[in-house]
Write an enzyme that holds these catalytic residues in place. Structure first.
Site, mmCIF file in Angstrom:
data_model
loop_
_atom_site.group_PDB
_atom_site.id
_atom_site.type_symbol
_atom_site.label_atom_id
_atom_site.label_comp_id
_atom_site.label_asym_id
_atom_site.label_seq_id
_atom_site.Cartn_x
_atom_site.Cartn_y
_atom_site.Cartn_z
ATOM 1 N N ASN A 210 0.850 -1.200 0.000
ATOM 2 C CA ASN A 210 0.000 0.000 0.000
ATOM 3 C C ASN A 210 0.884 1.247 0.000
ATOM 4 O OD1 ASN A 210 0.594 0.791 2.862
ATOM 5 N ND2 ASN A 210 -0.284 -1.234 3.215
ATOM 6 N N ASP A 279 -3.946 -6.680 5.254
ATOM 7 C CA ASP A 279 -4.929 -7.545 5.917
ATOM 8 C C ASP A 279 -4.843 -8.975 5.389
ATOM 9 O OD1 ASP A 279 -6.045 -5.595 7.608
ATOM 10 O OD2 ASP A 279 -7.120 -4.733 5.907
ATOM 11 N N LYS A 289 9.031 -16.763 -10.976
ATOM 12 C CA LYS A 289 8.244 -15.628 -11.454
ATOM 13 C C LYS A 289 6.987 -16.117 -12.196
ATOM 14 C CE LYS A 289 8.719 -11.558 -14.334
ATOM 15 N NZ LYS A 289 9.480 -10.926 -15.390
ATOM 16 N N LYS A 337 -13.702 0.021 15.490
ATOM 17 C CA LYS A 337 -12.388 -0.611 15.691
ATOM 18 C C LYS A 337 -11.937 -0.490 17.149
ATOM 19 C CE LYS A 337 -10.904 -0.259 10.933
ATOM 20 N NZ LYS A 337 -10.190 0.437 9.887
HETATM 21 O O1 PMT Z 1 2.830 6.205 6.485
HETATM 22 P P1 PMT Z 1 2.206 7.522 6.017
HETATM 23 O O2 PMT Z 1 2.399 7.747 4.532
HETATM 24 O O3 PMT Z 1 2.665 8.703 6.856
HETATM 25 O O4 PMT Z 1 0.612 7.389 6.218
HETATM 26 C C1 PMT Z 1 0.106 7.275 7.509
HETATM 27 C C2 PMT Z 1 -1.020 6.220 7.605
HETATM 28 C C3 PMT Z 1 -2.207 6.651 6.760
HETATM 29 C C4 PMT Z 1 -0.519 4.841 7.129
HETATM 30 C C5 PMT Z 1 -1.394 6.127 9.135
HETATM 31 O O5 PMT Z 1 -1.761 7.383 9.599
HETATM 32 C C6 PMT Z 1 -2.521 5.137 9.375
HETATM 33 O O6 PMT Z 1 -3.702 5.433 9.287
HETATM 34 N N1 PMT Z 1 -2.133 3.866 9.697
HETATM 35 C C7 PMT Z 1 -3.074 2.739 9.899
HETATM 36 C C8 PMT Z 1 -3.508 2.244 8.564
HETATM 37 C C9 PMT Z 1 -4.363 1.000 8.652
HETATM 38 O O7 PMT Z 1 -3.919 -0.025 8.245
HETATM 39 O O8 PMT Z 1 -5.530 1.132 9.236
HETATM 40 P P2 PMT Z 1 -6.561 -0.080 9.423
HETATM 41 O O9 PMT Z 1 -7.833 0.608 9.673
HETATM 42 O O10 PMT Z 1 -6.509 -1.022 8.294
HETATM 43 O O11 PMT Z 1 -6.036 -0.846 10.694
HETATM 44 C C10 PMT Z 1 -6.484 -0.508 12.015
HETATM 45 C C11 PMT Z 1 -5.378 -0.688 13.013
HETATM 46 O O12 PMT Z 1 -5.029 -2.076 13.132
HETATM 47 C C12 PMT Z 1 -4.085 0.033 12.674
HETATM 48 O O13 PMT Z 1 -3.568 0.527 13.886
HETATM 49 C C13 PMT Z 1 -3.188 -1.063 12.112
HETATM 50 O O14 PMT Z 1 -1.808 -0.805 12.355
HETATM 51 C C14 PMT Z 1 -3.656 -2.282 12.884
HETATM 52 N N2 PMT Z 1 -3.530 -3.538 12.145
HETATM 53 C C15 PMT Z 1 -4.256 -3.750 11.007
HETATM 54 C C16 PMT Z 1 -4.146 -4.969 10.364
HETATM 55 C C17 PMT Z 1 -3.297 -5.961 10.876
HETATM 56 N N3 PMT Z 1 -3.168 -7.127 10.289
HETATM 57 N N4 PMT Z 1 -2.598 -5.712 11.979
HETATM 58 C C18 PMT Z 1 -2.698 -4.533 12.639
HETATM 59 O O15 PMT Z 1 -2.034 -4.326 13.653
#
Ligand code: PMT
Length: 419
Positions: A210, A279, A289, A337
């Site tokens: 991403n 995810d 490849k 969340k």
């Molecule tokens: O890196 P930058 O370019 O500065 O951008 C910042 C950002 C947009 C990446 C950052 O501010 C941000 O929002 N990060 C979380 C992005 C995310 O994956 O959000 P989510 O809604 O999918 O996940 C929710 C939370 O669960 C997050 O804290 C994530 O780290 C955590 N997570 C998600 C999936 C997973 N398998 N394990 C996790 O720990």
């Protein structure tokens, strides 16, 4: 002068004979790792030319409020957002009067009104001008508004007088400025931060990932260090330098990140999950490849462990802060969340087209955050990620202290009951 590393200092130079001293100040600030942008008032140009400061700062000097070209490149609002701190050195008696009145008739003063960052002032003027009741009233008013005054000191003056009104030396200004960034609120705590994207391999040359650049997570690591914490940063692949005094562990995939978190988590008080963790990962990683022989290709994906939810479930005492990147309906998704992962706090930000209309989020130097915790929330307005990170860390420190007190009280109740 660690606390000035990567700090964005907007240096305002006003019409005082001490304007030449700003040259040394710029050099020292840059040596301390700060980025410096200089804004000159009309009066200051009678003493020093913009070219001198341009050469020393390595950036064009900003001079005019109504310059169409300059405003298009970086106008007063952008400069106000860019800065982590505004330093006016030297500050003339006239500049103090203008600031006290809240006038915006020159670029520097318009920036001061538009900015929401600390303002530090190093006055320099003749001793009689400094002692005058009008100047002293202005100083009092500005100090009441939270302006930090650095000096002046007593000594020989350019006009031949001896007395109070000399600008203090660069060393003193730097150390007072650095104090603004020393929060100390997380002193003694260990903070684990995940940052950046993960890469989920498809074959030896391709992966799913991403747009995360790591900037938000790295800014938080920096702010947590400033706040006195021991910081461990588990980072997906990004092109950022490791912040000073941070232990960085590099990982590629979500599974690597999960393993690294598990290895560190036992010693951690606060976990901040900024990483954009994939995810899903491909069920099979092809040894060779993948060839483009088929017109359609179906990828089978399986879910990665939710690292944040796993930490809260298995290490319940850890204070957990999540992030939520959403394209719409921010509050609803963030609150869900927060509850589902049973975490202490979540910081939500917009990604996608709506975010691009303001400053963007992925890879941008700016962001805005809506922070939620059980029973409360706070909006952190659009600002540099460095500034937001400091605000967020201050909020985390506040909530963490509350969390510790509650946990301590609950333990006491439990031990009283069992006695
Ligand atoms: O890196 P930058 O370019 O500065 O951008 C910042 C950002 C947009 C990446 C950052 O501010 C941000 O929002 N990060 C979380 C992005 C995310 O994956 O959000 P989510 O809604 O999918 O996940 C929710 C939370 O669960 C997050 O804290 C994530 O780290 C955590 N997570 C998600 C999936 C997973 N398998 N394990 C996790 O720990």
């Amino acid at each position: 002068m660690q606390h000035l590393t990567n700090k964005r200092v907007l240096l305002g130079v006003t019409g005082s004979i001490a304007a030449y001293k700003a040259a040394d100040l710029i050099r020292r600030l840059r040596e301390a790792g700060a980025e410096v942008r200089v804004v000159m008032t009309d009066g200051s140009k009678a003493f020093v030319t913009p070219l001198t400061f341009q050469a020393l700062s390595g950036l064009p000097v900003h001079e005019n409020l109504l310059d169409k070209e300059a405003e298009a490149a970086m106008g007063h609002i952008e400069l106000a957002r860019w800065a982590d701190v505004i330093l006016i050195a030297p500050a003339s008696a006239n500049s103090l009067a203008t600031l006290a009145q809240g006038r915006a008739d020159e670029l520097l003063y318009a920036i001061c009104l538009a900015a929401d960052v600390p303002l530090a002032i190093a006055p320099a003027m003749n001793k009689h001008m400094w002692a005058d009741q009008a100047t002293q009233d202005n100083v009092r008013l500005l100090a009441q508004r939270g302006v930090l005054f650095i000096g002046p000191e007593s000594g020989d003056q350019a006009c031949g007088d001896v007395g109070e009104g000399r600008m203090v030396d660069s060393e003193t200004i730097l150390s007072r400025l650095a104090e603004l960034f020393t929060v100390g609120s997380l002193s003694g705590q260990t903070v684990l931060i995940t940052a950046g994207p993960t890469r989920e391999a498809l074959d030896p040359v391709r992966y799913l990932s991403n747009h995360s650049s790591g900037k938000m997570g790295y800014a938080i690591a920096d702010a947590a260090v400033e706040a006195g914490a021991k910081v461990i940063l588990i980072s997906g692949p990004v092109s950022l330098e490791a912040p000073d005094r941070v232990t960085r562990i590099n990982v590629q995939s979500a599974a690597d990140m999960e393993a690294a978190v598990k290895e560190q988590i036992n010693q951690v008080d606060i976990f901040i999950a900024t990483a954009a963790v994939a995810d899903y990962r491909p069920v099979t990683v092809q040894q060779d490849k993948i060839k483009k022989t088929e017109t359609r290709l179906t990828l089978e994906l399986e879910k990665n462990t939710d690292i944040l939810a796993m930490v809260k479930a298995d290490y319940a005492k850890t204070f957990c802060v999540g992030f939520a990147a959403e394209t719409h309906d921010i509050e609803n998704y963030a609150q869900t969340k927060l509850k589902q992962k049973k975490i202490e706090m979540i910081a939500a930000n917009l990604v996608g087209a709506k975010a691009t209309k303001t400053a963007g989020t992925f890879n941008s130097d700016f962001n805005e955050l809506s922070v939620y915790w059980p029973g409360g929330n706070l909006k952190l307005e659009l600002a540099s990620k460095a500034k937001l990170a400091r605000q967020l860390v201050a909020l985390i420190a506040q909530r963490y202290t509350q969390y510790e007190i509650t946990a301590h009280n609950e333990n006491n109740v439990i031990s009283l009951k069992s006695n």
